[in-house]
Write a protein that holds these residues in place. Structure first.
Motif, PDB file in Angstrom:
ATOM      1  N   SER A 298       0.769  -1.359   0.130  1.00 21.57           N
ATOM      2  CA  SER A 298      -0.046  -0.042  -0.020  1.00 21.57           C
ATOM      3  C   SER A 298       0.887   1.248   0.015  1.00 21.57           C
ATOM      4  CB  SER A 298      -0.835  -0.038   1.260  1.00 21.57           C
ATOM      5  OG  SER A 298      -0.318  -0.072   2.546  1.00 21.57           O
TER       6      SER A 298
ATOM      7  N   ASP B 270      -0.615   3.571  -2.815  1.00 20.13           N
ATOM      8  CA  ASP B 270      -1.237   4.917  -2.364  1.00 20.13           C
ATOM      9  C   ASP B 270      -0.321   6.086  -2.838  1.00 20.13           C
ATOM     10  OD1 ASP B 270      -2.861   3.338  -0.740  1.00 20.13           O
ATOM     11  OD2 ASP B 270      -1.969   3.782   0.855  1.00 20.13           O
TER      12      ASP B 270
ATOM     13  N   THR C 204      -0.503   6.019  -7.572  1.00 20.06           N
ATOM     14  CA  THR C 204      -1.668   5.862  -8.140  1.00 20.06           C
ATOM     15  C   THR C 204      -2.202   5.396  -9.522  1.00 20.06           C
ATOM     16  OG1 THR C 204      -2.648   8.026  -8.023  1.00 20.06           O
ATOM     17  CG2 THR C 204      -2.779   6.735  -5.851  1.00 20.06           C
TER      18      THR C 204
END
Length: 149
Positions: free
Chosen positions: A64, A68, A71
């Motif tokens: 992540s 994140d 993207t």
């Protein structure tokens, strides 16, 4: 200025001996000088290349952290282990690219190079490491003052 690269892997590297074997199997002359790899340790991973300190920062991060931040990149997967490599010197750049390429090759992974904004197969990462070695060797030769020049 620090640079970075990421190995997205199907599983964690079993140990330093296996990682070292993968480095050698890919034709690299990097020697890892550590007893453990992440998650057992994190931070500076000492290594030697051509009798020079070529260590780099290495740690396991959550996927992540990449998804994140980047993207617009499809990282595919599933990736159960993501190794983050950080480096700032030319020898460390060589060491990190050799290690990241071997890590991806050993664990059926891919490499993300955020400086170039691209995903590389293990084979592509090996070529990138080879190119990095060639560039650093060329720079070393260009700036070598020991020959009296």
């Amino acid at each position: 200025m620090s640079m970075e690269a990421y190995a997205l892997c199907a599983g964690a590297m079993p140990g330093v001996a296996e990682w070292q074997a993968a480095i050698h199997e890919n034709g690299f002359d990097l020697k890892l000088d550590a007893a453990r790899i992440p998650p057992a340790t994190q931070g500076h991973l000492p290594a030697t290349w051509r009798r020079r300190e070529a260590g780099f920062e290495c740690q396991i991060i959550p996927l992540s952290d990449l998804t994140d931040t980047y993207t617009d990149i499809d990282f595919g997967g599933p990736w159960t282990c993501v190794y983050a490599f950080y480096f700032a010197t030319l020898p460390a750049c060589v060491g990190a690219w050799m290690a990241v390429a071997a890590c991806a090759a050993q664990s059926d992974g891919i490499v993300f190079d955020p400086q170039e904004g691209q995903l590389l197969t293990a084979e592509g990462a090996i070529r990138c490491a080879q190119d990095t070695v060639a560039r650093v060797v060329s720079l070393d030769a260009q700036f070598d003052t020991s020959a009296g020049g």
